[in-house]
Each structure stands twice: as structure tokens, then as C-alpha cells.
Design a protein around this motif. Structure first.
Motif, mmCIF file in Angstrom:
data_model
loop_
_atom_site.group_PDB
_atom_site.id
_atom_site.type_symbol
_atom_site.label_atom_id
_atom_site.label_comp_id
_atom_site.label_asym_id
_atom_site.label_seq_id
_atom_site.Cartn_x
_atom_site.Cartn_y
_atom_site.Cartn_z
ATOM 1 N N GLY A 110 19.287 16.383 11.175
ATOM 2 C CA GLY A 110 18.340 15.503 11.847
ATOM 3 C C GLY A 110 17.027 15.324 11.123
ATOM 4 N N GLY A 111 16.914 15.859 9.903
ATOM 5 C CA GLY A 111 15.698 15.705 9.108
ATOM 6 C C GLY A 111 15.998 15.014 7.792
ATOM 7 N N PHE A 112 15.166 15.287 6.790
ATOM 8 C CA PHE A 112 15.336 14.682 5.472
ATOM 9 C C PHE A 112 15.409 15.770 4.407
ATOM 10 C CE2 PHE A 112 13.644 11.133 7.850
ATOM 11 C CZ PHE A 112 14.327 10.045 7.329
ATOM 12 N N ALA A 113 16.457 15.684 3.588
ATOM 13 C CA ALA A 113 16.566 16.595 2.457
ATOM 14 C C ALA A 113 15.554 16.226 1.388
ATOM 15 C CB ALA A 113 17.989 16.549 1.884
ATOM 16 N N GLU A 114 15.276 14.925 1.249
ATOM 17 C CA GLU A 114 14.268 14.415 0.321
ATOM 18 C C GLU A 114 13.455 13.347 1.033
ATOM 19 O OE1 GLU A 114 13.405 15.254 -2.624
ATOM 20 O OE2 GLU A 114 15.028 16.542 -3.307
ATOM 21 N N PHE A 115 12.142 13.358 0.819
ATOM 22 C CA PHE A 115 11.304 12.282 1.319
ATOM 23 C C PHE A 115 10.191 12.087 0.297
ATOM 24 C CE2 PHE A 115 8.551 9.845 4.107
ATOM 25 C CZ PHE A 115 9.466 9.085 4.818
ATOM 26 N N VAL A 116 10.364 11.077 -0.553
ATOM 27 C CA VAL A 116 9.465 10.819 -1.673
ATOM 28 C C VAL A 116 8.531 9.685 -1.290
ATOM 29 C CG1 VAL A 116 9.344 10.231 -4.121
ATOM 30 C CG2 VAL A 116 11.296 11.522 -3.247
ATOM 31 N N VAL A 117 7.230 9.845 -1.533
ATOM 32 C CA VAL A 117 6.251 8.841 -1.119
ATOM 33 C C VAL A 117 5.381 8.419 -2.293
ATOM 34 C CG1 VAL A 117 6.171 9.726 1.243
ATOM 35 C CG2 VAL A 117 4.534 10.571 -0.435
ATOM 36 N N ASP A 118 4.779 7.225 -2.170
ATOM 37 C CA ASP A 118 3.791 6.748 -3.127
ATOM 38 C C ASP A 118 2.728 5.982 -2.352
ATOM 39 O OD1 ASP A 118 3.210 6.616 -6.043
ATOM 40 O OD2 ASP A 118 3.136 4.463 -5.621
ATOM 41 N N GLY A 119 1.464 6.251 -2.663
ATOM 42 C CA GLY A 119 0.364 5.623 -1.941
ATOM 43 C C GLY A 119 -0.361 6.575 -1.019
ATOM 44 N N VAL A 120 0.151 7.792 -0.881
ATOM 45 C CA VAL A 120 -0.470 8.823 -0.048
ATOM 46 C C VAL A 120 -0.892 9.975 -0.951
ATOM 47 C CG1 VAL A 120 -0.130 10.439 1.866
ATOM 48 C CG2 VAL A 120 0.940 8.173 1.936
ATOM 49 N N SER A 121 -2.150 10.364 -0.882
ATOM 50 C CA SER A 121 -2.643 11.457 -1.718
ATOM 51 C C SER A 121 -2.053 12.791 -1.265
ATOM 52 C CB SER A 121 -4.171 11.529 -1.653
ATOM 53 O OG SER A 121 -4.587 11.929 -0.353
ATOM 54 N N ASP A 122 -2.101 13.783 -2.163
ATOM 55 C CA ASP A 122 -1.591 15.114 -1.808
ATOM 56 C C ASP A 122 -2.351 15.689 -0.617
ATOM 57 O OD1 ASP A 122 0.178 14.932 -3.883
ATOM 58 O OD2 ASP A 122 -1.048 16.101 -5.296
ATOM 59 N N GLU A 123 -3.658 15.452 -0.579
ATOM 60 C CA GLU A 123 -4.472 15.982 0.515
ATOM 61 C C GLU A 123 -4.089 15.335 1.849
ATOM 62 O OE1 GLU A 123 -5.604 14.765 -2.319
ATOM 63 O OE2 GLU A 123 -6.311 16.601 -3.320
ATOM 64 N N GLN A 124 -3.895 13.999 1.819
ATOM 65 C CA GLN A 124 -3.497 13.323 3.044
ATOM 66 C C GLN A 124 -2.100 13.738 3.486
ATOM 67 O OE1 GLN A 124 -3.528 9.043 2.758
ATOM 68 N NE2 GLN A 124 -3.416 8.742 4.970
ATOM 69 N N TRP A 125 -1.194 13.912 2.502
ATOM 70 C CA TRP A 125 0.164 14.341 2.823
ATOM 71 C C TRP A 125 0.148 15.722 3.467
ATOM 72 C CZ3 TRP A 125 4.490 12.081 3.695
ATOM 73 C CH2 TRP A 125 5.702 12.768 3.627
ATOM 74 N N GLU A 140 0.813 -1.220 0.000
ATOM 75 C CA GLU A 140 0.000 0.000 0.000
ATOM 76 C C GLU A 140 0.843 1.264 0.000
ATOM 77 O OE1 GLU A 140 -3.223 0.258 2.779
ATOM 78 O OE2 GLU A 140 -3.457 -1.908 2.864
ATOM 79 N N TYR A 141 1.977 1.219 0.685
ATOM 80 C CA TYR A 141 2.751 2.440 0.864
ATOM 81 C C TYR A 141 4.232 2.198 0.594
ATOM 82 C CZ TYR A 141 -1.515 3.532 3.422
ATOM 83 O OH TYR A 141 -2.824 3.702 3.775
ATOM 84 N N ALA A 142 4.867 3.207 0.001
ATOM 85 C CA ALA A 142 6.310 3.164 -0.230
ATOM 86 C C ALA A 142 6.864 4.567 -0.065
ATOM 87 C CB ALA A 142 6.631 2.625 -1.625
ATOM 88 N N ALA A 143 8.091 4.645 0.432
ATOM 89 C CA ALA A 143 8.735 5.949 0.617
ATOM 90 C C ALA A 143 10.235 5.788 0.467
ATOM 91 C CB ALA A 143 8.396 6.538 1.987
ATOM 92 N N LEU A 144 10.894 6.906 0.175
ATOM 93 C CA LEU A 144 12.354 6.936 0.083
ATOM 94 C C LEU A 144 12.827 8.204 0.757
ATOM 95 C CD1 LEU A 144 14.492 6.108 -3.067
ATOM 96 C CD2 LEU A 144 15.083 7.995 -1.552
ATOM 97 N N GLY A 145 13.716 8.049 1.721
ATOM 98 C CA GLY A 145 14.218 9.196 2.463
ATOM 99 C C GLY A 145 15.705 9.404 2.259
ATOM 100 N N VAL A 146 16.100 10.661 2.033
ATOM 101 C CA VAL A 146 17.502 11.045 1.927
ATOM 102 C C VAL A 146 17.778 12.029 3.063
ATOM 103 C CG1 VAL A 146 19.272 12.137 0.500
ATOM 104 C CG2 VAL A 146 17.479 10.756 -0.573
#
Length: 389
Positions: free
Chosen positions: A72-87, A61-67
Motif C-alpha cells: 500500500g506504499g511506494f518502493a520508490e518515489f522520486v521527485v524534482d522541484g522539492v528541496s531536501d529541506e522541504q522534503w 514546477e513539480y514532477a514525481a515518479l512513483g513505483v
């Protein structure tokens, strides 16, 4: 087809026939992810392709990639399976905590039947989807962890060994994309350093010696003004000659510093290529449009290019923008170059480090003006207006 890559794909063909009613879709998804690394795509587009492929191929259902960043945070955090509204409801990017952070410090896969029961699990925002079974894969370049892939909620049973091996293939290609981006930045820094060193040598060889002679002649003339006015006048004449020669040689050095591409291809094509390159290697989407038809005087073209490059650099490095638009056109006898971003805006207290003074000086040298409009809500727009002829 070689093992284990071939075995993974053959297993996918046997067990994932529900993809669009065909047996070729797994190959197509995997091929898209692999080929994205070599295409002229931005790093974010490549990472998004890999995340989308991982979610589809492993049927979760869900996938993500974090850089990670260095704060202490993420320069990139790419997701799939989450709508723009939910994000949007979830809120800011996650921090490096729980399993997200653990996988950035330990370069080994994590496969869990229930993420929530792991002692490293912390919490998630109220709007965050509920994650159960979990598969995580670090993205490494061999020695350094560059990021991690996170998958959750497999639709047809728990994650398997084959899933883990396939995710490792996708992580390897994500590492290539991230390494390429780093190599580009490093290459760019080396090029700038080499250019600075070359300029320093040119200035020393062509001008510094004459300036040294000018200083000696000036001191001699000053000493002779009262004692031997005629000789002092001769020394001043020599000073005028040397000063003229120094000015000519300095002009030649400056002319040689003009980008060769600018002289050969013109402002529009040079700026277009710069923007296309930045769009490929940065997370932000960088666009260029131009309605300018004619070439401009060499000094004007160089000023516009340098100001646009500085504004782009600021937007990419400091604003956090996701969209940057560069436009070039003319109104009457005036040429207008605009660099607009949707970032965080410019803090008035931090403007000194952004090169705005040098940008205004470049504009003034070609009888142009520079305007900067910046708000936290609407980002920053840098507008350069210069004579068109």
C-alpha cells in the motif's frame, strides 16, 4: 524523424526557445532521459533523470515518479522541484491514496485543470506544496502498471495534448528501466536455482553413492565384530578407504563451486564488479573502495566474497538503506572487509533469517571473526576480519 515522436520534438523546438537561450536544450534533455536507460546507471538514477527531464521539458514546477510496493506504499518515489529541506518537512513517503493510487489501478493518463477539485483528491501534509493543474501518466509494460509519472503546476498555461504525448514517451523509457531491473532479479534467481540443482547433481553423483556404500559396510562390520573379528577389521579398512575417497571427491565438488571469476580475477576485482552491478540495478547507492594489494589464499578469498555478498543482500533487501559502502583493506597481517549501510538496523528478534550464523561459520572456517554493530539511528556495519596469509 518519425511521427509522433518527431512531431513532439519539433513542437518543443518551436515553442520552448526560452531554454537557456538556445533551441537545442529540449533535445538534450530528452536525449539524456532516453540514453540514461542504456547507460550503466542505477535504476534510481535513471528514474531521477526521467523525472528531471519531464519537469524541464513540460515547464512545470513539480514532477514525481512513483513505483508501488505490495503493502500500500511506494518502493520508490522520486521527485524534482522539492528541496531536501522541504522534503524532510513533508514527512514519510506517501501512500497509494487519491490520484496517486488511482493511477496505479487504471492505465490511462489523467489531465486536470485543478487537482484539488477532483473527487479523488484527499489531502496532503502541511509542508506539501500546493498543486493545481495536473498531468499523470501510468508506466506500463503492456499488461502491468509498474508505476506512474506525476506533473503539476505548469508555468505557461494548462498541460496540452503534446505534453501528454511527450510524457508518454518518457513513461515508456521509465518502463524499460524498471523492466530491466526486474529481469536482472529474475535472471539472478534462475542462476541461483540452476546452481543449486547442479550442486545437488554433483553431490549425488560424486558422493552419495559412496556414502550409501559406507553405511552398508558399517552395518556389516557391526554385525561381524563378535562373530568374525578378522572380517570386521577388513570391513573397517574398506570403510576408511571409501571415507577418504568421499572426502576427496567432496573437496573437488566444493572447489568447483568457487566462482570462476574469483579464480581468474581475484577478490578485489570480483567484489568490485559485484558492487558495480548492484549499484546499477538497485535504488540504493552502493560504493566499493579497496586498498588491498595482494591475492589471498583461495579459501580466504571465497569466504570474504561470500560474507560480503550475504551482507550486501541483507542491506539491499531488508534495511531500506539509501547508501551502502563496501571496503576492503588490511592492517598488519589481518584483512578487513566491512559492509556498512544507513538503513533501519537489525531487529534482534529477526536475525535468524539474515544468514548471520552461516556468515560466522564461514569466518570461523578461515580462522576469522565476524562482528555486527546495528542501531536504528546509524544503520548496520558488518565487519569480517581474516588472516591475510
Amino acid at each position: 524523424m518519425s511521427s509522433p515522436f518527431g512531431a513532439i520534438c519539433r513542437a518543443l523546438l518551436r515553442t520552448r526557445q526560452y531554454y537557456c537561450g538556445t533551441m537545442s536544450a529540449p533535445f538534450e534533455e530528452l536525449s539524456a532521459a532516453v540514453l540514461a536507460v542504456s547507460r550503466h546507471l542505477s535504476v534510481r538514477e535513471v528514474l531521477q533523470t526521467i523525472v528531471t527531464a519531464a519537469r524541464g521539458l513540460l515547464n512545470c514546477e513539480y514532477a514525481a515518479l512513483g513505483v508501488p510496493d505490495d503493502q500500500g506504499g511506494f518502493a520508490e518515489f522520486v521527485v524534482d522541484g522539492v528541496s531536501d529541506e522541504q522534503w524532510e518537512r513533508i514527512g514519510p513517503l506517501p501512500r497509494q491514496h487519491g490520484l496517486l493510487g488511482a493511477m496505479l489501478h487504471d492505465a490511462k493518463p489523467e489531465r486536470l485543470p485543478d487537482l484539488r477539485k477532483d473527487p479523488r483528491f484527499g489531502w496532503w501534509p502541511a509542508a506539501h506544496p500546493v498543486l493545481k493543474d495536473f498531468l499523470g501518466m501510468p508506466i506500463t509494460d503492456g499488461t502491468e502498471i509498474l508505476g506512474a509519472l506525476y506533473l503539476a503546476n505548469r508555468r505557461d498555461g494548462e498541460f496540452t495534448d503534446a505534453d501528454e504525448r511527450l510524457l508518454a514517451v518518457l513513461a515508456a523509457h521509465a518502463a524499460i528501466a524498471l523492466t530491466n531491473a526486474r529481469l536482472y532479479e529474475h535472471s539472478r534467481e534462475l542462476t541461483l536455482l540452476e546452481e543449486r540443482q547442479r550442486v545437488a547433481r554433483e553431490l549425488h553423483d560424486a558422493v552419495a553413492q559412496k556414502l550409501f556404500s559406507l553405511r552398508l559396510l558399517t552395518e556389516a562390520a557391526a554385525a561381524l565384530v563378535r562373530r568374525d573379528p578378522a572380517q570386521a577389521e577388513a570391513e573397517l579398512a574398506e570403510i576408511r578407504i571409501l571415507a577418504g575417497q568421499a572426502a576427496d571427491e567432496l573437496s573437488q565438488v566444493v572447489a568447483e563451486l568457487r566462482p570462476r571469476e574469483l579464480a581468474d580475477s581475484g577478490l578485489v576485482e570480483t567484489l568490485r564488479r559485484r558492487v558495480e552491478l548492484l549499484d546499477r540495478v538497485h535504488a540504493a547507492s552502493v560504493h566499493f573502495v579497496s586498498s588491498l594489494q595482494n591475492r589471498l589464499p583461495a579459501k580466504v578469498e571465497e569466504a570474504v566474497l561470500r560474507v560480503a555478498e550475504e551482507a550486501l543482500h541483507n542491506a539491499l533487501r531488508h534495511s531500506g538503506a539509501t547508501i551502502i559502502e563496501v571496503s576492503l583493506g588490511n592492517t598488519g597481517d589481518r584483512v578487513i572487509c566491512e559492509v556498512k549501510d544507513n538503513g533501519a538496523g537489525i531487529d534482534p528478534a529477526g536475525q535468524q533469517g539474515l544468514g548471520l550464523a552461516s556468515m560466522r561459520e564461514r569466518a570461523a572456517r578461515v580462522k576469522g571473526t565476524l562482528g555486527v554493530v546495528s542501531t536504528a539511528a546509524a544503520g548496520t556495519t558488518v565487519t569480517l576480519v581474516v588472516p591475510g596469509g
